[in-house]
Design an enzyme around this catalytic site. Structure first.
Site, PDB file in Angstrom:
ATOM      1  N   SER A  50       0.825  -1.201   0.000  1.00 29.00           N
ATOM      2  CA  SER A  50       0.000   0.000   0.000  1.00 29.00           C
ATOM      3  C   SER A  50       0.862   1.255   0.000  1.00 29.00           C
ATOM      4  O   SER A  50       1.962   1.261   0.543  1.00 29.00           O
ATOM      5  CB  SER A  50      -0.876  -0.009   1.265  1.00 29.00           C
ATOM      6  OG  SER A  50      -1.437   1.257   1.491  1.00 29.00           O
TER       7      SER A  50
ATOM      8  N   TYR B  99      -1.771  -0.713  10.835  1.00 23.65           N
ATOM      9  CA  TYR B  99      -2.073  -1.341   9.521  1.00 23.65           C
ATOM     10  C   TYR B  99      -0.932  -1.023   8.560  1.00 23.65           C
ATOM     11  O   TYR B  99      -0.341  -1.920   7.962  1.00 23.65           O
ATOM     12  CB  TYR B  99      -3.403  -0.819   8.963  1.00 23.65           C
ATOM     13  CG  TYR B  99      -3.501  -0.989   7.459  1.00 23.65           C
ATOM     14  CD1 TYR B  99      -3.242   0.086   6.610  1.00 23.65           C
ATOM     15  CD2 TYR B  99      -3.802  -2.213   6.895  1.00 23.65           C
ATOM     16  CE1 TYR B  99      -3.297  -0.063   5.226  1.00 23.65           C
ATOM     17  CE2 TYR B  99      -3.865  -2.379   5.519  1.00 23.65           C
ATOM     18  CZ  TYR B  99      -3.602  -1.292   4.689  1.00 23.65           C
ATOM     19  OH  TYR B  99      -3.652  -1.449   3.313  1.00 23.65           O
TER      20      TYR B  99
ATOM     21  N   LYS C 294       2.349  -3.410   6.675  1.00 27.78           N
ATOM     22  CA  LYS C 294       2.748  -3.461   5.252  1.00 27.78           C
ATOM     23  C   LYS C 294       4.253  -3.219   5.119  1.00 27.78           C
ATOM     24  O   LYS C 294       4.940  -3.882   4.354  1.00 27.78           O
ATOM     25  CB  LYS C 294       1.969  -2.426   4.437  1.00 27.78           C
ATOM     26  CG  LYS C 294       0.485  -2.706   4.316  1.00 27.78           C
ATOM     27  CD  LYS C 294       0.208  -4.059   3.644  1.00 27.78           C
ATOM     28  CE  LYS C 294      -1.278  -4.333   3.505  1.00 27.78           C
ATOM     29  NZ  LYS C 294      -1.546  -5.676   2.958  1.00 27.78           N
TER      30      LYS C 294
ATOM     31  N   PHE D 229      -2.515   2.522  -4.470  1.00 29.01           N
ATOM     32  CA  PHE D 229      -3.004   3.798  -3.984  1.00 29.01           C
ATOM     33  C   PHE D 229      -4.440   3.549  -3.517  1.00 29.01           C
ATOM     34  O   PHE D 229      -4.623   2.608  -2.704  1.00 29.01           O
ATOM     35  CB  PHE D 229      -2.732   4.888  -5.034  1.00 29.01           C
ATOM     36  CG  PHE D 229      -1.259   5.245  -4.953  1.00 29.01           C
ATOM     37  CD1 PHE D 229      -0.292   4.329  -5.353  1.00 29.01           C
ATOM     38  CD2 PHE D 229      -0.832   6.423  -4.366  1.00 29.01           C
ATOM     39  CE1 PHE D 229       1.075   4.603  -5.203  1.00 29.01           C
ATOM     40  CE2 PHE D 229       0.529   6.711  -4.225  1.00 29.01           C
ATOM     41  CZ  PHE D 229       1.470   5.796  -4.634  1.00 29.01           C
TER      42      PHE D 229
ATOM     43  N   ARG E  52      -6.180  12.159  -2.844  1.00 27.80           N
ATOM     44  CA  ARG E  52      -5.743  10.767  -2.994  1.00 27.80           C
ATOM     45  C   ARG E  52      -5.697  10.412  -4.475  1.00 27.80           C
ATOM     46  O   ARG E  52      -6.375  11.030  -5.293  1.00 27.80           O
ATOM     47  CB  ARG E  52      -6.747   9.825  -2.305  1.00 27.80           C
ATOM     48  CG  ARG E  52      -6.835   9.980  -0.795  1.00 27.80           C
ATOM     49  CD  ARG E  52      -5.612   9.471  -0.106  1.00 27.80           C
ATOM     50  NE  ARG E  52      -5.722   9.527   1.352  1.00 27.80           N
ATOM     51  CZ  ARG E  52      -5.425  10.581   2.104  1.00 27.80           C
ATOM     52  NH1 ARG E  52      -4.994  11.709   1.504  1.00 27.80           N
ATOM     53  NH2 ARG E  52      -5.544  10.541   3.415  1.00 27.80           N
TER      54      ARG E  52
ATOM     55  N   GLY F 154      -4.503  10.216  11.567  1.00 30.07           N
ATOM     56  CA  GLY F 154      -3.811   9.244  10.711  1.00 30.07           C
ATOM     57  C   GLY F 154      -3.916   9.569   9.234  1.00 30.07           C
ATOM     58  O   GLY F 154      -3.168   9.022   8.424  1.00 30.07           O
TER      59      GLY F 154
HETATM   60  C1  WQD Z   1      -9.906   8.546   1.485  1.00 33.30           C
HETATM   61  C2  WQD Z   1     -10.141  10.015   1.815  1.00 33.30           C
HETATM   62  C3  WQD Z   1     -10.449  10.461   4.143  1.00 33.30           C
HETATM   63  C4  WQD Z   1     -14.248   8.347   4.618  1.00 33.30           C
HETATM   64  C5  WQD Z   1      -6.795   3.654   3.273  1.00 33.30           C
HETATM   65  C6  WQD Z   1      -5.513   2.912   3.495  1.00 33.30           C
HETATM   66  C7  WQD Z   1      -4.969   2.424   2.186  1.00 33.30           C
HETATM   67  C8  WQD Z   1      -6.001   1.578   1.545  1.00 33.30           C
HETATM   68  C9  WQD Z   1      -7.269   2.407   1.306  1.00 33.30           C
HETATM   69  C10 WQD Z   1      -6.688  -0.679   1.892  1.00 33.30           C
HETATM   70  C11 WQD Z   1      -9.401  10.464   3.053  1.00 33.30           C
HETATM   71  C12 WQD Z   1     -11.713  10.788   3.360  1.00 33.30           C
HETATM   72  C13 WQD Z   1     -13.078   8.860   4.071  1.00 33.30           C
HETATM   73  C14 WQD Z   1     -15.264   9.241   5.071  1.00 33.30           C
HETATM   74  C15 WQD Z   1     -13.912  11.108   4.387  1.00 33.30           C
HETATM   75  N1  WQD Z   1      -6.257   0.456   2.386  1.00 33.30           N
HETATM   76  N2  WQD Z   1     -12.929  10.223   3.967  1.00 33.30           N
HETATM   77  N3  WQD Z   1     -15.050  10.595   4.937  1.00 33.30           N
HETATM   78  O1  WQD Z   1      -7.453   6.382   4.262  1.00 33.30           O
HETATM   79  O2  WQD Z   1      -6.800   7.196   1.922  1.00 33.30           O
HETATM   80  O3  WQD Z   1      -6.523   4.802   2.511  1.00 33.30           O
HETATM   81  O4  WQD Z   1      -7.729   2.870   2.586  1.00 33.30           O
HETATM   82  O5  WQD Z   1      -6.794  -1.020   0.768  1.00 33.30           O
HETATM   83  O6  WQD Z   1      -3.814   1.658   2.430  1.00 33.30           O
HETATM   84  O7  WQD Z   1      -4.554   3.801   4.045  1.00 33.30           O
HETATM   85  O8  WQD Z   1      -8.804   5.721   2.213  1.00 33.30           O
HETATM   86  O9  WQD Z   1     -11.167   5.813   1.592  1.00 33.30           O
HETATM   87  O10 WQD Z   1     -10.550   5.786   4.069  1.00 33.30           O
HETATM   88  O11 WQD Z   1     -10.118   7.824   2.709  1.00 33.30           O
HETATM   89  O12 WQD Z   1     -13.745  12.333   4.297  1.00 33.30           O
HETATM   90  O13 WQD Z   1     -16.350   8.835   5.583  1.00 33.30           O
HETATM   91  O14 WQD Z   1     -11.537  10.186   2.097  1.00 33.30           O
HETATM   92  O15 WQD Z   1     -10.214  11.472   5.125  1.00 33.30           O
HETATM   93  O16 WQD Z   1      -8.980  11.802   2.843  1.00 33.30           O
HETATM   94  P1  WQD Z   1      -7.367   6.147   2.801  1.00 33.30           P
HETATM   95  P2  WQD Z   1     -10.238   6.234   2.675  1.00 33.30           P
END
Ligand code: WQD
Length: 342
Positions: free
Chosen positions: A126, A151, A155, A179, A232, A298
């Site tokens: 990741s 988590y 990795k 990503f 992202r 985080g």
């Molecule tokens: C994306 C953006 C949140 C939910 C993680 C792991 C990565 C991979 C994918 C497994 C962020 C914002 C989210 C919500 C929001 N893991 N958000 N409201 O944290 O970038 O990545 O998941 O495959 O390794 O690190 O993904 O989808 O949780 O968040 O505003 O209800 O959406 O703050 O900016 P993340 P995410």
């Protein structure tokens, strides 16, 4: 027929990779404990490909069960290892659950690879290994930084364990640093299926749009980004699945530059949370109920990939754009009630 073991193959990325493997002429064998997936996913795979892969319900931290499995099944050309817990927030609350599961299952796989002389491993890693990058876009040479969560740390540690094993035991390994995987197969027969409340943005959005959830909370709009929300690099899960087949074939065809390689699997383009919400509304015609909330501990501010190494060396490039990703995620959400007795 090239047999490939796919751990976590009933999961989100695993099931899409199983479809890609079958369509490329491989015979995937799935190991999954169904802790974060459902056996009905096999129906979707069968409907798409016309083939129902061999499935074994096994918890990979159960060493005895894993050994028994490999004693009778070890003629694999390679292993694609997805099986792991992946909820960032949950890992902060329950670190030992993540270390014992994610590292324990990896060790059981690696030790059986050694015993049964299975040569090739594709590992699900990741972009979280980069932490909060100092420079963007991130390349494979960007510094591996202290993980923001247990988590992410699993990795980083897993990559180090695998790299050490490739040096000593002459196995070949490719680590794919994902990503943000989103979207669903074009058939809308498989997709992201969070058991319980989702952590990731896209299922939160589609569940809100379909009425399963009351609203989307945007975790902060006071970041140093153009619209204040985090950025992202979202990648279509089918593009990601293809990358796994290409990585496996790179090893089968002895094309590796070294026994351990890692590749960024992204699109190279970053989108903010608010851009994603606006794109969803435009595509679906559904007005999303969302509000701005507090930052989530985080979260990194922004991250997106330099994909030139994957494009030029691995020979893989993402094809889908944000609109097709979101359109497929929405079609899948709408199809779930027909596929699963809710
Ligand atoms: C994306 C953006 C949140 C939910 C993680 C792991 C990565 C991979 C994918 C497994 C962020 C914002 C989210 C919500 C929001 N893991 N958000 N409201 O944290 O970038 O990545 O998941 O495959 O390794 O690190 O993904 O989808 O949780 O968040 O505003 O209800 O959406 O703050 O900016 P993340 P995410």
């Amino acid at each position: 027929m090239n047999k490939v073991l796919v751990t976590g193959g009933a999961g989100y990325i695993g099931s899409h990779t199983v479809v890609a493997l079958i369509e490329s002429g491989y015979a995937p064998v799935i190991l999954d404990d169904l802790s974060n997936s459902r056996i009905e996913v096999m129906n979707g795979i069968e409907k798409i490909t016309g083939k129902r892969p061999e499935f074994h319900k096994i918890n990979l931290t159960d060493r005895t069960a894993v050994d028994v499995f490999f004693n009778t099944h070890h003629d694999f050309d390679g292993i694609i290892h997805f099986a792991a817990f992946k909820a960032v927030g949950e890992s902060v609350e329950q670190p030992l659950k993540y270390y014992s599961n994610n590292l324990g299952s990896l060790l059981n796989i690696l030790e059986n690879m050694e015993i049964h002389r299975i040569k090739n491993l594709v590992f699900s890693s990741s972009c979280t290994v980069y932490g909060e990058p100092d420079q963007l876009p991130v390349t494979e040479k960007s510094p591996i930084k202290k993980a923001e969560s247990p988590y992410g740390n699993t990795k980083i540690i897993s990559e180090q364990i695998i790299e050490d094993q490739t040096t000593i035991k002459k196995i070949n390994a490719i680590s794919l640093r994902y990503f943000n995987p989103i979207g669903a197969h074009t058939s809308a027969l498989i997709g992201e299926l969070p058991l319980g409340p989702p952590n990731n943005l896209i299922p939160v959005v589609t569940q809100t749009a379909i009425g399963k959830r009351e609203k989307v909370v945007v975790f902060g709009d006071d970041y140093p980004t153009p619209d204040g929300s985090c950025i992202r690099d979202y990648i279509h899960v089918t593009d990601l699945a293809t990358a796994h087949v290409i990585a496996l074939e790179r090893m089968l065809n002895h094309k590796q530059i070294s026994n351990f390689e890692s590749f960024n699997i992204g699109t190279g383009t970053g989108y903010s949370v608010l851009e994603v919400l606006n794109t969803f509304e435009k595509i679906s015609g559904v007005k999303l109920n969302y509000e701005i909330g507090k930052r989530r501990p985080g979260d990194v501010i922004q991250i997106f990939a330099d994909t030139s190494y994957a494009n030029n060396v691995l020979g893989w490039k993402a094809k889908e754009n944000l609109e097709t990703m979101i359109r497929s995620a929405w079609a899948w959400e709408q199809n779930i009630p027909k596929l699963f007795k809710e």
